[in-house]
Motif scaffolding. Structure first.
Motif, PDB file in Angstrom:
ATOM      1  N   LEU A 221       0.619  -8.241 -10.454  1.00 25.33           N
ATOM      2  CA  LEU A 221       0.019  -7.845  -9.183  1.00 25.33           C
ATOM      3  C   LEU A 221       0.820  -8.452  -8.040  1.00 25.33           C
ATOM      4  O   LEU A 221       1.015  -9.657  -7.969  1.00 25.33           O
ATOM      5  N   ALA A 222       1.295  -7.585  -7.137  1.00 29.48           N
ATOM      6  CA  ALA A 222       2.083  -8.053  -6.000  1.00 29.48           C
ATOM      7  C   ALA A 222       1.188  -8.201  -4.785  1.00 29.48           C
ATOM      8  O   ALA A 222       0.254  -7.435  -4.592  1.00 29.48           O
ATOM      9  N   ALA A 223       1.501  -9.187  -3.946  1.00 28.45           N
ATOM     10  CA  ALA A 223       0.743  -9.344  -2.695  1.00 28.45           C
ATOM     11  C   ALA A 223       0.992  -8.137  -1.816  1.00 28.45           C
ATOM     12  O   ALA A 223       2.114  -7.648  -1.709  1.00 28.45           O
ATOM     13  N   ALA A 224      -0.053  -7.665  -1.151  1.00 27.51           N
ATOM     14  CA  ALA A 224       0.087  -6.476  -0.308  1.00 27.51           C
ATOM     15  C   ALA A 224       0.912  -6.789   0.925  1.00 27.51           C
ATOM     16  O   ALA A 224       0.787  -7.837   1.537  1.00 27.51           O
ATOM     17  N   ALA A 225       1.786  -5.859   1.281  1.00 28.05           N
ATOM     18  CA  ALA A 225       2.580  -6.026   2.487  1.00 28.05           C
ATOM     19  C   ALA A 225       1.860  -5.401   3.657  1.00 28.05           C
ATOM     20  O   ALA A 225       1.365  -4.279   3.560  1.00 28.05           O
ATOM     21  N   GLY A 226       1.805  -6.097   4.772  1.00 24.99           N
ATOM     22  CA  GLY A 226       1.147  -5.549   5.951  1.00 24.99           C
ATOM     23  C   GLY A 226       1.952  -4.412   6.549  1.00 24.99           C
ATOM     24  O   GLY A 226       3.154  -4.277   6.319  1.00 24.99           O
TER      25      GLY A 226
ATOM     26  N   PRO B  25      -3.969  -9.237 -15.272  1.00 31.78           N
ATOM     27  CA  PRO B  25      -5.121  -9.366 -16.180  1.00 31.78           C
ATOM     28  C   PRO B  25      -6.033 -10.522 -15.804  1.00 31.78           C
ATOM     29  O   PRO B  25      -5.601 -11.654 -15.609  1.00 31.78           O
ATOM     30  N   GLY B  26      -7.311 -10.197 -15.675  1.00 23.29           N
ATOM     31  CA  GLY B  26      -8.313 -11.189 -15.345  1.00 23.29           C
ATOM     32  C   GLY B  26      -8.415 -11.520 -13.880  1.00 23.29           C
ATOM     33  O   GLY B  26      -9.361 -12.189 -13.460  1.00 23.29           O
ATOM     34  N   ALA B  27      -7.448 -11.049 -13.063  1.00 22.77           N
ATOM     35  CA  ALA B  27      -7.413 -11.476 -11.667  1.00 22.77           C
ATOM     36  C   ALA B  27      -7.485 -10.337 -10.664  1.00 22.77           C
ATOM     37  O   ALA B  27      -8.060 -10.512  -9.592  1.00 22.77           O
ATOM     38  N   GLY B  28      -6.918  -9.176 -10.976  1.00 25.04           N
ATOM     39  CA  GLY B  28      -6.953  -8.146  -9.947  1.00 25.04           C
ATOM     40  C   GLY B  28      -6.241  -6.872 -10.333  1.00 25.04           C
ATOM     41  O   GLY B  28      -5.526  -6.798 -11.339  1.00 25.04           O
ATOM     42  N   VAL B  29      -6.444  -5.852  -9.496  1.00 26.60           N
ATOM     43  CA  VAL B  29      -5.863  -4.523  -9.687  1.00 26.60           C
ATOM     44  C   VAL B  29      -5.386  -4.033  -8.321  1.00 26.60           C
ATOM     45  O   VAL B  29      -6.090  -4.195  -7.314  1.00 26.60           O
TER      46      VAL B  29
END
Length: 552
Positions: A4-9, A216-220
């Motif tokens: 999962l990559a951090a979202a870019a603004g 897994p276990g943290a986010g989508v």
């Protein structure tokens, strides 16, 4: 699988033209559970339904007004419009054929049309018992699927029910990706499906967004699905963060790390109410009563819990009214059965079990459990009256409830041993494979006038032989209940059906296959700038209409 990559603004427009408001391209949502699987037809878990609501469109669903509507189909088939036709089955029973025509613009994320072959594959996989797809009764009843053309199928059922045109959990699966995996070994299919081994494959998703990354276990992370032909979603990206500890979820909301908390899987009501009192108008709050039934599921082949007198005593020993008042500010009605007062078939005259310690003690005495020297009851051979008590770890409200029940049961001479598990373990393994031994606090979420066959019929007890399909986790067996659950859906006359529902509620309240606690109101917490979210209060999550959500 990508992390999962951090979202870019999306701030370039704002830099170029400071006078313009910065567009919101990402919506970040906090939920309290992580899906045990991403396959639509394995494991009935609310977290999965919520996430997949962004990425798939089932054939039919109940909307926010509790009306059955078409999502992937062109129009709802009915007896009146000719889409459904009564007939006699080959073995002479009353049957019905129902024809669904898929939307012409429905596409998988890889551009392929959602087709009749995708429905045929879903039906074939569901009909094969080794696959372990539920609900099994649907596939047993739908004995034939006829492909009329590329977008049209007719299902032939061996019985006529009042739910005849609700497709329920029957929904297309991408045959071009999944069929070969299933054919190789139907029993092993659930462990090798592309939904869990190639979750980011665009061809798995037919909704406004597609799953682009999982942690897994943290986010989508979901990205806009370019193959989607419906209304263009306002958000290019949806980030879903799993925060199993509800105190941590609240902290992330206040810190701006999540924009909203999903009511379907978010903060307990009392925690949300306290947050609203502290934060004033910073967020929008909505408390949605719904068909969400909190209860204690029981392992009924446990010798202690197999005795109906013990089950009745355990319920009498819980002061549910006091718990609701103390922990939930009186906002959640006590349940007598699993039929909600909001449901049209609720019977207000059903048997009730008020808090009655004296009667609970008398029932336990009658069942052979006498007080021991430490206050815990024992039977004739010296075994302690001890019950393991479980719920989802990190849910502050449920953990508090268990502690209160533990104290109330101890007052009745019952030892409760609390052992909680993360939701993905509790729902993905412990319940679905019947690995619990005592009582489990969790919720059933149902559709309007939902016949609970899959949770109470003896044919729905999960087992290794059925590849763990079915949701009768407690192992309840009652031939009279089986007969009633089979008769209920076949009665098309509403008033005669009402009499059957009353009979069901009386039988349930007397036998107590599970211990009803209360009906939940979900607390939805949104940012002030988000519009268009419509909580449904039932089985189908608000995310099935998320393309209507807008930022202002």
């Amino acid at each position: 699988m990508r992390r999962l990559a951090a979202a870019a603004g999306a701030g370039l427009l704002a830099l170029a033209a400071p006078a313009l408001a910065q567009p919101r391209e990402t919506l970040t949502i906090g939920i309290s559970q992580y899906p045990g699987t991403f396959h639509p037809n394995f494991e009935a878990m609310a977290a999965k339904s919520y996430v997949l609501g962004f990425a798939r469109r089932p054939i039919t669903a109940y909307d926010a007004t509790w009306r059955l509507t078409c999502l992937a189909c062109e129009s709802l088939p009915t007896l009146e419009n000719g889409g459904a036709v009564r007939e006699t089955t080959p073995d002479g029973k009353p049957g019905i054929r129902v024809t669904y025509r898929l939307r012409a613009d429905a596409r998988w994320g890889d551009g392929r049309p959602v087709s009749a072959e995708d429905l045929r594959f879903a039906w074939e996989a569901g009909r094969e018992p080794a696959t372990g797809i539920g609900p099994a009764d649907f596939y047993r009843s739908a004995y034939e699927l006829i492909v009329e053309d590329q977008r049209t199928v007719t299902l032939r059922y061996d019985k006529v029910t009042f739910e005849y045109n609700s497709a329920g959990d029957f929904q297309p699966l991408p045959a071009h990706i999944e069929r070969a995996r299933w054919q190789a070994d139907p029993r092993a299919y659930r462990n090798r499906t592309a939904y869990d081994t190639e979750t980011t494959n665009p061809g798995l998703w037919s909704g406004p967004w597609r799953i682009a990354a999982v942690q897994p276990g943290a986010g989508v992370t979901l990205e806009r699905n370019e193959a989607w032909a419906g209304p263009v979603p306002a958000f290019r990206r949806i980030q879903i963060r799993t925060i199993e500890n509800t105190a941590a979820m609240e902290a992330q909301l206040l810190a701006g790390q999540v924009d909203m908390v999903a009511g379907e899987l978010g903060l307990p009501l009392e925690q949300a109410a306290a947050l609203e009192r502290r934060t004033g108008s910073r967020f929008r709050f909505e408390y949605k009563p719904g068909l969400v039934y909190e209860h204690l599921g029981l392992r009924l082949d446990n010798p202690i819990l197999s005795d109906r007198r013990v089950r009745q005593a355990l319920l009498l020993a819980i002061d549910r009214g006091q718990i609701v008042q103390r922990l939930f500010d009186g906002r959640q009605p006590v349940a007598d059965t699993g039929v909600n007062p909001l449901d049209v078939m609720h019977d207000p005259d059903a048997l009730r079990w008020p808090h009655d310690p004296a009667r609970a003690a008398a029932l336990l005495d009658e069942a052979g459990w006498r007080p021991g020297p430490d206050g815990i009851r024992r039977n004739a051979v010296g075994e302690r009256l001890s019950v393991e008590l479980m719920t989802t770890a990190g849910n502050r409200g449920r953990e508090a409830v268990l502690q209160v029940i533990q104290g109330m049961w101890r007052g009745a001479g019952v030892e409760a041993r609390i052992r909680n598990e993360p939701p993905r373990v509790l729902f993905g393994e412990t319940l679905s494979r019947r690995r619990f031994q005592g009582a489990v606090l969790y919720a059933w979420i149902s559709a309007p006038e939902n016949v609970p066959r899959t949770t109470l019929h003896s044919e729905e007890i999960p087992s290794e032989a059925s590849n763990w399909s079915g949701q009768n986790y407690g192992g309840y067996r009652n031939p009279a209940m089986d007969a009633l659950l089979e008769a209920l859906p076949r009665e098309l006359d509403r008033e005669r059906r009402r009499a059957l529902w009353s009979q069901f509620q009386r039988m349930f309240a007397e036998d107590l296959p599970e211990l009803p606690l209360w009906f939940r109101a979900d607390a939805h917490v949104w940012p002030r700038w988000l519009e268009g979210v419509r909580p449904t209060g039932h089985l189908n999550p608000s995310t099935l209409w998320a393309e209507e959500w807008r930022a202002r």
